[in-house]
Design a protein around this motif. Sequence first.
Motif, short mmCIF file in Angstrom:
data_model
loop_
_atom_site.label_atom_id
_atom_site.label_comp_id
_atom_site.label_asym_id
_atom_site.label_seq_id
_atom_site.Cartn_x
_atom_site.Cartn_y
_atom_site.Cartn_z
N CYS A 40 0.90 -1.24 -0.15
CA CYS A 40 -0.14 -0.13 -0.04
C CYS A 40 1.01 1.39 -0.05
CB CYS A 40 -0.95 0.04 1.44
SG CYS A 40 -2.09 -1.00 1.04
N LEU A 41 1.91 1.34 0.74
CA LEU A 41 2.94 2.33 0.73
C LEU A 41 3.51 2.70 -0.49
CD1 LEU A 41 4.68 1.96 4.40
CD2 LEU A 41 2.41 3.67 3.67
N ILE A 42 3.86 1.39 -1.26
CA ILE A 42 4.50 1.70 -2.58
C ILE A 42 3.41 2.08 -3.56
CG2 ILE A 42 5.18 0.17 -4.43
CD1 ILE A 42 6.59 -1.74 -2.44
N GLY A 43 2.08 1.79 -3.24
CA GLY A 43 1.16 2.32 -4.26
C GLY A 43 0.86 3.83 -4.04
N GLY A 44 0.97 4.32 -2.72
CA GLY A 44 0.91 5.80 -2.44
C GLY A 44 1.87 6.54 -3.11
N VAL A 45 3.13 6.08 -3.10
CA VAL A 45 4.16 6.53 -3.46
C VAL A 45 4.56 6.80 -5.08
CG1 VAL A 45 7.00 6.49 -3.67
CG2 VAL A 45 5.75 6.16 -1.57
N VAL A 46 3.96 5.79 -5.59
CA VAL A 46 3.96 5.82 -7.03
C VAL A 46 3.01 6.90 -7.65
CG1 VAL A 46 3.12 4.37 -8.98
CG2 VAL A 46 4.58 3.42 -7.44
N LEU A 47 1.94 7.09 -6.72
CA LEU A 47 0.96 7.93 -7.37
C LEU A 47 1.39 9.47 -7.14
CD1 LEU A 47 -2.37 6.36 -6.36
CD2 LEU A 47 -1.34 6.44 -8.72
N ILE A 48 2.09 9.75 -6.44
CA ILE A 48 2.69 11.10 -6.15
C ILE A 48 3.38 11.88 -7.42
CG2 ILE A 48 4.47 12.64 -5.03
CD1 ILE A 48 4.18 10.93 -2.55
N LEU A 74 -12.35 15.24 -0.19
CA LEU A 74 -11.22 14.24 -0.90
C LEU A 74 -10.50 13.80 0.36
CD1 LEU A 74 -8.97 13.61 -2.53
CD2 LEU A 74 -7.76 15.70 -1.92
N TYR A 75 -10.18 14.61 1.43
CA TYR A 75 -9.41 13.95 2.68
C TYR A 75 -10.68 12.93 3.48
CZ TYR A 75 -6.04 17.47 2.01
OH TYR A 75 -5.01 18.30 1.63
N ILE A 76 -11.99 13.29 3.43
CA ILE A 76 -12.82 12.39 4.03
C ILE A 76 -12.91 10.99 3.14
CG2 ILE A 76 -15.24 11.97 4.72
CD1 ILE A 76 -15.58 14.97 5.41
N GLY A 77 -13.10 11.17 1.91
CA GLY A 77 -13.30 10.04 1.06
C GLY A 77 -12.03 9.10 1.07
N GLY A 78 -10.68 9.90 1.15
CA GLY A 78 -9.59 9.09 1.19
C GLY A 78 -9.35 8.45 2.37
N ILE A 79 -9.59 8.91 3.61
CA ILE A 79 -9.48 8.21 4.74
C ILE A 79 -10.34 7.24 4.93
CG2 ILE A 79 -9.66 8.46 7.00
CD1 ILE A 79 -8.50 11.65 6.93
N ALA A 80 -11.82 7.33 4.51
CA ALA A 80 -12.65 6.44 4.67
C ALA A 80 -12.28 5.19 3.76
CB ALA A 80 -13.96 6.92 4.09
N LYS A 184 -5.87 11.49 -6.58
CA LYS A 184 -5.73 12.04 -5.28
C LYS A 184 -6.31 11.32 -4.09
CE LYS A 184 -4.42 16.79 -6.75
NZ LYS A 184 -4.63 18.25 -6.17
N MET A 185 -7.55 10.95 -4.24
CA MET A 185 -8.40 10.03 -3.20
C MET A 185 -7.44 8.78 -3.10
SD MET A 185 -12.18 9.38 -2.67
CE MET A 185 -12.56 8.10 -3.86
N SER A 186 -7.36 8.20 -4.26
CA SER A 186 -6.36 6.64 -4.21
C SER A 186 -5.19 7.00 -3.46
CB SER A 186 -6.32 6.34 -5.69
OG SER A 186 -5.92 5.06 -5.83
N CYS A 187 -4.44 8.00 -3.76
CA CYS A 187 -2.99 8.26 -2.90
C CYS A 187 -3.34 8.31 -1.58
CB CYS A 187 -2.37 9.51 -3.51
SG CYS A 187 -0.85 9.71 -3.02
N ALA A 230 -4.47 0.01 -10.27
CA ALA A 230 -5.81 -0.57 -10.31
C ALA A 230 -6.70 0.11 -9.33
CB ALA A 230 -5.76 -2.24 -10.06
N TYR A 231 -6.38 0.32 -8.44
CA TYR A 231 -7.29 1.04 -7.33
C TYR A 231 -7.77 2.52 -7.66
CZ TYR A 231 -7.73 -2.72 -3.76
OH TYR A 231 -8.15 -3.77 -3.15
N THR A 232 -6.84 3.10 -8.45
CA THR A 232 -7.21 4.15 -8.96
C THR A 232 -7.98 4.53 -10.40
OG1 THR A 232 -4.87 5.11 -8.25
CG2 THR A 232 -5.91 6.45 -10.03
N LEU A 233 -7.75 3.50 -11.00
CA LEU A 233 -8.76 3.09 -12.34
C LEU A 233 -10.14 2.73 -11.61
CD1 LEU A 233 -6.46 1.33 -14.70
CD2 LEU A 233 -7.11 3.56 -14.96
N GLN A 234 -10.16 1.81 -10.57
CA GLN A 234 -11.30 1.59 -10.18
C GLN A 234 -12.21 3.06 -9.77
OE1 GLN A 234 -11.51 0.07 -6.11
NE2 GLN A 234 -13.49 -0.70 -6.07
N ILE A 235 -11.64 3.88 -9.06
CA ILE A 235 -12.34 5.15 -8.78
C ILE A 235 -12.94 6.00 -9.90
CG2 ILE A 235 -11.64 7.45 -7.47
CD1 ILE A 235 -9.98 6.01 -5.73
#
Length: 306
Positions: A40-48, A74-80, A184-187, A230-235
């Motif tokens: 998950c951390l790799i996924g977040g770093v890749v999206l930056i 954005l923050y509420i959706g990303g955290i949720a 951004k929400m995915s990240c 994939a999770y970014t494309l899902q959103i």
Amino acid sequence: MKVKNGMILALVSFIWGTSFVAQSMGMEYLEPFTFNGVRCLIGGVVLIPCIWLINRLTGNGSGVEKEKYKKKDLYIGGIACGVLLFLASSLQQIGIQYTTAGKSGFITAFYIVMVPVLGIFLKKAVGIKVWLGVALALCGLYFLCINEALTINKGDILTLVCALVFSLHIMVIDYFSPKVEGVKMSCIQFFVAGVLSLPFMFLFETPKLLNMGLSMGSLLYAGVLSCGVAYTLQIIGQKNMNPAIASLILSMEACFSVLAGWLVLKETLTIREGLGCIFMFGAILLAQFPERKVEKVEEREATDNG
């Protein structure tokens, strides 16, 4: 637009299905919270850098788009989404230790039933053909995943709760995706899920850099493609799409996981599993038709009322 969204979600299901191979290989050296946390951390770093590039190309959301963009959502959706992703992936990884992979796959895929049921409470219209598609998809998943008598144990219960959490994840994305920037929400969701995994990783597991190095190929595939892409494309793909239809398309990951296991891990693809894939494809095709008809009626009504 709906066809494009459906193709995007089909690509997501392909990536998720093939990532089961990476997860299976990675778990030879890493424990559940370690694997999930690092990926998950790799996924977040890749999206930056992706976010930086998108901002450069779009002028950092200036003008009308900037006014529509709400940081609070954005923050509420990303955290949720991050909390739900952490819970679902953790329950799945822990539960599979107490049940078979086939039963785990079948029970997890129950989100295709749970999503339209939850949609009823949120006043999401679900046509009869969608319900028939759900029934057909369940038949397909049964042929794909179940080879022995169905019994309930600790792992089955954990995986069933995982399916419920995944269905909530889909509903939350359906709610927030039209309001925020998907990348951004995915990240945010990946960093939240990764950070939540860290205390459990250090408390209950023994993470080692050597083991991470041995699993680096699997971590990169699961982190970059399964998470970052994939999770970014899902959103993006779920934006303005009926979540019941989206869940049916995403459930195709079961077919792709079987095919990937056959091609990469040399697992046998039986006639039974092939029949399951056919049922799944049929379910998705069946469920797609009513949505287009409903859209045309809604468009006509909007024109008449306008």
